[in-house]
Design an enzyme around this catalytic site. Sequence first.
Site, PDB file in Angstrom:
ATOM      1  N   SER A 216       0.826  -1.207   0.000  1.00  0.00           N
ATOM      2  CA  SER A 216       0.000   0.000   0.000  1.00  0.00           C
ATOM      3  C   SER A 216       0.865   1.265   0.000  1.00  0.00           C
ATOM      4  CB  SER A 216      -0.903  -0.002   1.230  1.00  0.00           C
ATOM      5  OG  SER A 216      -0.101   0.028   2.392  1.00  0.00           O
TER       6      SER A 216
ATOM      7  N   VAL B  24       1.946   2.222   3.697  1.00  0.00           N
ATOM      8  CA  VAL B  24       3.135   1.546   4.249  1.00  0.00           C
ATOM      9  C   VAL B  24       4.361   1.883   3.391  1.00  0.00           C
ATOM     10  CG1 VAL B  24       4.160  -0.666   4.895  1.00  0.00           C
ATOM     11  CG2 VAL B  24       1.736  -0.274   5.289  1.00  0.00           C
ATOM     12  N   GLY B  25       4.156   2.074   2.094  1.00  0.00           N
ATOM     13  CA  GLY B  25       5.271   2.463   1.211  1.00  0.00           C
ATOM     14  C   GLY B  25       5.917   3.752   1.686  1.00  0.00           C
TER      15      GLY B  25
ATOM     16  N   GLU C  22       6.574  -0.035  -5.278  1.00  0.00           N
ATOM     17  CA  GLU C  22       5.449  -0.465  -6.121  1.00  0.00           C
ATOM     18  C   GLU C  22       4.209  -0.409  -5.249  1.00  0.00           C
ATOM     19  OE1 GLU C  22       5.298  -1.167  -9.204  1.00  0.00           O
ATOM     20  OE2 GLU C  22       7.329  -1.674  -9.842  1.00  0.00           O
TER      21      GLU C  22
ATOM     22  N   CYS D  38      -3.442  -4.482  -7.468  1.00  0.00           N
ATOM     23  CA  CYS D  38      -3.097  -3.044  -7.528  1.00  0.00           C
ATOM     24  C   CYS D  38      -3.541  -2.395  -8.836  1.00  0.00           C
ATOM     25  CB  CYS D  38      -1.598  -2.882  -7.358  1.00  0.00           C
ATOM     26  SG  CYS D  38      -0.658  -3.935  -8.487  1.00  0.00           S
TER      27      CYS D  38
END
Length: 485
Positions: free
Chosen positions: A239, A242-243, A260, A294
């Site tokens: 996500s 969190v990225g 990504e 995604c």
Amino acid sequence: MGSLTTENGSPYTVPLIINDKEIRTSTTFPVISPLDGKEIWTCSGASKQDALDAVAAAHAAFPAWSKTKPSERRDLFLRAADIIERRKEELGGYMHLEIGADKAYQEFILGLSIEGLRDTAGRIAGAVTGSVPESNHPGMKAIIYKQPYGVVLGIAPWNAPYHLGLRSITFALATGNTAILKGPEFSPRCYWAIVDVFREAGLPTGCLNLILHRPADAAAVTEALIAAPEVKKTNFTGSSAVGSIIASLSGKYLKPSLMELGGKASVVVLADADIEKASLQCVMGAFMNAGQICMSTERIIVHSSIADKFQEKLKEQVSRIFGTKETIPVIITAASARRNRGLIEDAVSHGGAIVNPDSTGEDLGYETKMRPTILAGLDASSKLYLTESFGPSVSFFTYDKEDDAIALANNTDYGLSAGVFSENLGAAFRVADRLDSGAVHINSMTVHDEFALPHGGVKSSGFGRFNGYQGLEEFLYCKTVTWME
Ligand code: NAD
């Protein structure tokens, strides 16, 4: 399929793998199947020390692995692909139990994984190249080498387990790096299987290590891994929320990273599109794996001249493909299903309408089963308008002017995948050029990620590219060497 229990009948515990050794820790956590909410096995959770042991193992393995011949790495990847092919039934079984994947999605993901490893094997020879540029300094010659970084950390999610887990380590290993694979809490056995496949294929000890952790230990274990001086590069698939944490940690320790992240793919359907084909691609792109991809299609933007016909076709395709109790998709957790139902209720309370209301009244069983939903009239004030649903809903819009369709498609923080449908290639390219997206698929669904073609996003969908030669380049750095004549 691999056993659910140990020989003495107690539940199986998924181990960490460090230096080829399976490590079962005392800090276990339960792995719950979305099929019925029951515990299928437990999983070992790593401590910070386990994380550092994995780093040490990968670091020790690096000098020898980085010097292997490209042909040796190629042969290893080909063997790994063959092993996945042979163990398909077992690996598909883990996917079914851990993420509720149906047979078609298992086949799709395992096929991509096998093809991806073979494809990358064929690309390894010649991937590590350099150049000999001219220097401006009189008498100076220069040569540029490409070298592997060292230890690479790959963090990947549960939703397409083998493909995404492999993607996070394949390009690194192929270019002579060693790796730590940090798997997700929902599908740890699938990630154990990835490392086990490489072990069986003969990857030297320590080159690939598996770390899993309890949800509560995510922050501590991840920071220990990224902070370790031997870890030279991180890649993260998951996500955007969190990225952002992982990219911040990478910044804190000055490590390069590849991100990504999430998506909210739009499809623009031009007036001359083939309605039959386009509606099928939209339905598959929106509802494959319950929309938990995604690149899932979240907005379908159709020219008003064909809107009614197109909407009818979408309804028909949904009821044909997902119309029975057996074909209704499964969401990863009850909480995630509730979140998705909430997004739909909120959309309706803001004036949206469900185009395909359920008329069967059939009890679906466990609450993770959720009917694919097409919404029309989604108001911009609805939560779903800007949120990545990561679930089985898609919003239907109409347009008259191409500029409006493009503005709507670009009105999102994300930019991972998009689609255009038209029988006029020039018109389709004209729209594709103006979509802010890492990929645009003309006349096929937004879900498309193969190891042969670069994959990655713009805006909050991330940066850097997996796959193809670009994916291999990500795990090499340039070294400039000069000498005076
Ligand atoms: P997530 O971000 O919750 O989890 C991904 C990984 O991060 C897991 O390994 C998890 O254990 C770890 N993690 C979670 N919280 C953490 C924390 N605080 N610190 C460190 N690590 C942490 O994502 P998810 O729900 O598993 O996956 C869905 C998301 O991933 C969606 O947004 C989807 O769009 C995205 N995704 C992107 C791609 C892509 O290629 N761009 C592919 C698949 C999924």
